[in-house]
Structures are given as structure tokens and as C-alpha cells.
Design an enzyme around this catalytic site. Structure first.
Site, PDB file in Angstrom:
ATOM      1  N   ASP A   1       1.277   2.240  -6.531  1.00  9.12           N
ATOM      2  CA  ASP A   1       2.395   2.279  -5.358  1.00  9.12           C
ATOM      3  C   ASP A   1       3.511   1.616  -6.015  1.00  9.12           C
ATOM      4  OD1 ASP A   1       3.461   2.694  -3.045  1.00  9.12           O
ATOM      5  OD2 ASP A   1       2.333   1.450  -1.835  1.00  9.12           O
ATOM      6  N   LYS A   2       4.505   2.062  -5.351  1.00  3.95           N
ATOM      7  CA  LYS A   2       5.785   1.136  -5.538  1.00  3.95           C
ATOM      8  C   LYS A   2       6.505   1.063  -4.373  1.00  3.95           C
ATOM      9  CE  LYS A   2      10.467   2.337  -5.787  1.00  3.95           C
ATOM     10  NZ  LYS A   2      11.096   2.799  -4.499  1.00  3.95           N
ATOM     11  N   HIS A   3       7.260  -0.044  -4.468  1.00  2.00           N
ATOM     12  CA  HIS A   3       7.977  -0.529  -3.283  1.00  2.00           C
ATOM     13  C   HIS A   3       9.464  -0.974  -3.574  1.00  2.00           C
ATOM     14  CE1 HIS A   3       8.707  -2.078   0.905  1.00  2.00           C
ATOM     15  NE2 HIS A   3       9.293  -3.121   0.479  1.00  2.00           N
ATOM     16  N   SER A   4      10.513  -0.639  -2.921  1.00  2.00           N
ATOM     17  CA  SER A   4      11.733  -1.181  -2.979  1.00  2.00           C
ATOM     18  C   SER A   4      12.268  -2.160  -2.000  1.00  2.00           C
ATOM     19  CB  SER A   4      12.695   0.007  -3.073  1.00  2.00           C
ATOM     20  OG  SER A   4      13.996  -0.456  -3.253  1.00  2.00           O
TER      21      SER A   4
ATOM     22  N   THR B   1      12.721   4.740   3.844  1.00  2.00           N
ATOM     23  CA  THR B   1      12.023   6.115   3.262  1.00  2.00           C
ATOM     24  C   THR B   1      11.378   7.039   4.438  1.00  2.00           C
ATOM     25  OG1 THR B   1      11.302   4.894   1.192  1.00  2.00           O
ATOM     26  CG2 THR B   1       9.888   7.203   1.625  1.00  2.00           C
TER      27      THR B   1
ATOM     28  N   ARG C   1      12.544  -8.654  12.314  1.00  8.47           N
ATOM     29  CA  ARG C   1      13.653  -9.315  11.068  1.00  8.47           C
ATOM     30  C   ARG C   1      14.765  -8.244  11.196  1.00  8.47           C
ATOM     31  NH1 ARG C   1      10.273  -7.746   6.193  1.00  8.47           N
ATOM     32  NH2 ARG C   1      12.407  -8.554   5.456  1.00  8.47           N
TER      33      ARG C   1
ATOM     34  N   SER D   1       5.729  -9.332   3.983  1.00 10.75           N
ATOM     35  CA  SER D   1       5.866  -7.902   4.705  1.00 10.75           C
ATOM     36  C   SER D   1       5.240  -6.826   3.449  1.00 10.75           C
ATOM     37  CB  SER D   1       7.311  -7.540   5.003  1.00 10.75           C
ATOM     38  OG  SER D   1       7.182  -6.148   5.458  1.00 10.75           O
TER      39      SER D   1
ATOM     40  N   LYS E   1       1.096  -4.817   3.405  1.00 11.49           N
ATOM     41  CA  LYS E   1       0.889  -3.639   3.284  1.00 11.49           C
ATOM     42  C   LYS E   1       0.222  -2.918   1.950  1.00 11.49           C
ATOM     43  CE  LYS E   1       5.107  -2.345   4.242  1.00 11.49           C
ATOM     44  NZ  LYS E   1       5.946  -3.488   4.572  1.00 11.49           N
ATOM     45  N   LYS E   2       0.234  -3.730   0.974  1.00 12.72           N
ATOM     46  CA  LYS E   2      -0.287  -3.310  -0.423  1.00 12.72           C
ATOM     47  C   LYS E   2      -1.638  -3.605  -0.573  1.00 12.72           C
ATOM     48  CE  LYS E   2       3.845  -1.567  -0.789  1.00 12.72           C
ATOM     49  NZ  LYS E   2       3.955  -0.297  -0.481  1.00 12.72           N
TER      50      LYS E   2
END
Length: 473
Positions: A116-119, A157, A190, A205, A209-210
Site C-alpha cells: 500500500d501507499k499513502h500520501s 483520493t 481534524r 491516522s 488504517k494500514k
């Protein structure tokens, strides 16, 4: 602000009350203390005290069961924002949030392929729209991407995907409500309490989720610059260190890429326009900075998960999926699976850019801005551009507020390009009759020209921070 942390380093836990096991002796355990009430927890953190794991679990439990009032949640978030949390508190908060719901489970054979990738969020950041199908085309069985909505001036997203007619971002409403419910509540809070930039809250946060995704590898794209949560690369590095360190404490393999966010990423900003540009990237075309980031991040993830011998080999594999159309084919299948009419999914993925524009939501008006002088484009400031688009309806001021998906802007020039006075440099898509004078001035102020010769724009990719076991590689 929380003290800087060393990636992978966790301070030993203190001896628990009632634990007299040293020296071979063990006394009777003390009676567990009564749980603290929320006002007391808020006061403790407000005054700079450390919250115990039990305190943090109690707060998260109250958030999820509804016993915490909105003002109490906001007060605690602000106290954390102002006083910070140490590494152990952040690990405890992440664990409590992850355990507030259910865990995703996958076949054992998929373990190495779960990435997975998160920004952390940026202006024009549509990397996930391209990277998810590209990684799937590389053989990743599942790229869960429990994605977020827009925070502050950045686009989420989920919001971009929902701009595609028929797209349903929640495949199973009942299951989605059961996955990290605490984060859904805190995430929205937030956004409207000026606590978006809190390092421990961001860390918890993202990683909560990960944790529930049961990943083999996670890459976090940490933005820095004038339009990012953290203005400087040093501040971004601190968050990256926290993510890698907390991830290690949770048994999660996390790496962090530091990428610049002074200019918008790519040439399009706004939900529908970014979907169009993501499709262009999946055509093997599109802006070079977007393609560069997609291939670098994807290549690093393939390497981290053991599916490529090094990041460069992985990047070449990701690039191949963009050039041969396999990433776009995966995207088409994803659209059809998530509610988009198969005919529309096919038309979007096989059509020309002009045809795609006819199929997606369109703004009522367009307005072009002209270059005020001759010069080379040194910078297009992303923050004032995003703020004006936010005013026009592309962003939220309150949790749950509806968006205008077609509102956005196209950059008609790139950094490093020569520009003549009177040449159009920006096209704004808006539902209002016209831009206001203050909005035009703000947008024109985003264009920075210089008298130097044209130049190649640098890559936004600046630095990679690896998990502890990879730091010597």
C-alpha cells in the site's frame, strides 16, 4: 510538538503497577484504577502530561461509542496538537484506533504481494489513482488503499474517484463502518479544528488504517513545501521518522519518501481534471513529474515487498504497465467493479482526452489568465491556487460538506518553460459566473517568472527513509 524520534527505536515500557516480579518475587496485583473521565484526560494532555495506554484506549472508546461530545473530541485533538505525544503514546493511539474495528484478512499466499501507499496530501496529487492499478498489473494481488477524503486545501483520493459517475467508494457499507471507525470520526474532526498538521495525529491516522490491512509493505509519501502540511524538508523528515519508528513498533514494514510540494503535481488540479490526467499517465503520456513519482514510489514498494531486486528494477516494471496499457486495463476493471457502468468504464479508458472530458462532470464556465510579462516559469505556487479553488467549491470548510467535482484548474505551462506576455498560462474551471478580482489577483500572484534561460524541472522526489533493517543497504 513531540520530541524527534529515531526510526525503529522504542523506549522500554515502564514497570506496570503491581508488578513485583523483579528478584523472583511477585506480589498480588493492584486493583486496576478507575478509568479517568474525559475532562480529566483532556486536562492532563492540555497541561503537557503523558497519557497512559489505558487513558488513550478510554478516549478512543469514547469517540467510537458516542459518549465523547464533539467539543471534547476537538479539545483533545487541540491538546495533542499543542503538547504533542511521545513515541509510546503514538504507538498506543495507533493501536487503539486500529483495534476500534475489525481486521482485514487475506489468503496466506498473498502475504508478500500486499502493499500500500499513502500520501500526506498535496495539490494535484493523483498518484494513488495511477499507482494502484499499476501495482496490480505488476502482480500485487491486493492493494487495499483505505483512502481518505480531502483535508484542508488538499484533495482526497475518495473525492476524486467519486467524481466518476457511478463510482462507489464503499464496496460494503457494513464492513467499511467496522474498519477503523475511530479514524473516520477523528479524521473529519481534524479537518475542521485546525489540527491537520499534528505529527502524532497524522501518524496514528495513517498507520491505524494500514495495521488493519495486514500489509507486507507500506510506503508513505510525505510532502514538504509551501503547500504541504510541513513547510520544510526537516519537518517532513521528522514525520517520516515517526511513521517508520511507530510502524516498526507495530510490526509493520514502513518506508517514507520525502517529496516536494511547492508546485502542483502535474498540470491539473481538481477532482475531475485529476482523473483525466491520471488516465493520461496510464496512456504512457502526461506530465513527466507525475510519471516520475508514480514509477519511483511503485518501484520502491515492489522492492520493499521482495518483488523486485532493487528500486530501479521495480520502477522499470511500473513504467512498463503505463506504456503497454496494462495499468489502464486494471483501472477499467476497477471502475466496473465499483459501480461504474461497464460501457462508461470502457469509454473512459479507451477514449481520447477530448472524449473523456465529455464523459465526466464539466464546470459551467472556463476562464483563462494571461502572463503579465515575459519570463521563464520559476514556480507556480500551489497554495494560493488551491485556496482559490477551495473557495470555488473544490474543497470543504465543514466535515461532510458537498464538493463541486468539476471545479479545478489546468496549468497551460510548466516550470522551466519560457513564457511570453499575454500568453494564457492558467485555465480555471468554475461553476460561478466569473472569478472575483481578489481571486484573479491571488492566482496571478501564484505565477513566479524569472529572466534565466529555460531549464528542465527537477523531480519532486527528494529523499527515501527506510525501515531499520534496510538502513545499511
Amino acid at each position: 510538538m513531540a520530541a524527534p524520534v529515531t526510526p525503529g527505536h522504542l523506549t522500554p515500557n515502564p514497570v506496570a503497577p503491581g508488578d513485583l516480579s523483579w528478584g523472583g518475587l511477585r506480589g498480588p496485583p493492584d486493583t486496576p484504577p478507575e478509568p479517568k473521565q474525559l475532562p480529566e484526560l483532556i486536562r492532563l494532555k492540555r497541561d503537557g502530561d503523558r497519557l497512559s495506554e489505558g487513558d488513550i484506549r478510554g478516549f478512543v472508546r469514547a469517540v467510537v461509542d458516542g459518549s465523547a461530545q464533539g467539543v471534547q473530541i476537538g479539545a483533545m485533538l487541540m491538546a495533542i496538537r499543542l503538547q504533542g505525544m511521545d513515541l509510546e503514546e503514538t504507538v498506543a493511539l495507533t493501536q487503539a484506533m486500529a483495534k476500534s474495528g475489525e481486521q482485514l484478512e487475506w489468503p496466506e499466499a498473498w502475504h508478500q504481494q500486499l502493499v500500500d501507499k499513502h500520501s500526506t496530501g498535496g495539490v494535484g496529487d493523483k498518484v494513488s489513482l495511477v499507482l494502484a492499478p499499476a501495482l496490480a498489473a505488476c502482480g500485487c494481488k491486493q492493494v487495499p488503499m483505505i483512502s481518505g477524503r480531502g483535508l484542508g486545501h488538499t484533495g482526497g483520493t475518495l473525492d476524486k474517484l467519486e467524481s466518476i459517475p457511478g463510482f462507489t467508494v464503499i464496496q460494503s457499507p457494513e464492513q467499511s463502518k467496522k474498519l477503523v471507525p475511530a479514524d473516520g470520526i477523528l479524521y473529519e474532526a481534524r479537518d475542521v479544528t485546525a489540527t491537520v498538521d499534528s505529527l502524532p495525529l497524522i501518524t496514528a491516522s495513517i498507520l491505524s488504517k494500514k495495521v488493519v490491512e495486514s500489509l507486507s509493505a507500506l510506503l508513505v509519501d510525505v510532502k514538504f513545501g509551501a503547500a504541504a502540511v510541513f513547510p520544510s524538508q526537516a519537518e517532513a523528515r521528522e514525520l517520516a521518522g515517526a511513521l517508520v519508528g511507530v510502524g516498526a513498533g507495530l510490526g509493520l514494514r514502513v518506508a517514507a519518501a520525502l517529496t516536494a510540494m511547492d508546485n502542483p503535481l502535474g498540470r491539473s488540479v481538481g477532482h475531475t481534471l485529476e482523473v483525466e490526467e491520471a488516465l493520461l499517465c496510464m496512456d504512457g503520456a502526461g506530465p513527466p513529474d507525475l510519471r516520475d513519482l508514480v514509477t519511483r514510489l511503485g518501484g520502491t514498494l515492489l522492492w520493499l515487498s521482495g518483488q523486485a531486486e532493487d528500486p530501479a528494477v521495480g520502477a522499470a516494471r511500473v513504467a512498463a504497465t503505463l506504456d503497454d496499457g496494462s495499468a489502464r486495463d486494471r483501472f477499467e476493471r476497477m471502475l466496473a467493479t465499483q459501480g461504474v457502468d461497464p460501457w462508461l468504464a470502457r469509454a473512459l479508458c479507451s477514449g481520447t482526452p477530448a472524449q473523456r472530458r465529455q464523459l465526466l462532470p464539466r464546470a459551467r464556465e472556463q476562464e483563462e489568465l494571461l502572463a503579465p510579462a515575459d519570463g521563464t516559469v520559476e514556480l507556480v505556487r500551489a497554495l494560493p491556487l488551491a485556496r482559490v479553488l477551495h473557495e470555488l467549491g473544490a474543497g470543504r470548510s465543514r466535515a461532510g460538506e458537498p464538493l463541486r467535482p468539476a471545479v479545478g484548474a489546468e496549468l497551460l505551462v510548466g516550470v522551466g518553460q519560457k513564457l511570453r506576455r499575454g500568453t494564457p498560462w492558467l485555465r480555471v474551471h468554475l461553476d460561478a459566473p466569473a472569478l472575483s478580482d481578489p481571486q484573479r489577483r491571488a492566482l496571478q500572484g501564484a505565477l513566479v517568472l524569472s529572466d534565466r534561460a529555460p531549464f528542465a524541472a527537477p523531480s519532486p522526489f527528494a529523499e527515501l527513509i527506510l525501515p531499520p533493517t534496510d538502513t545499511q543497504q
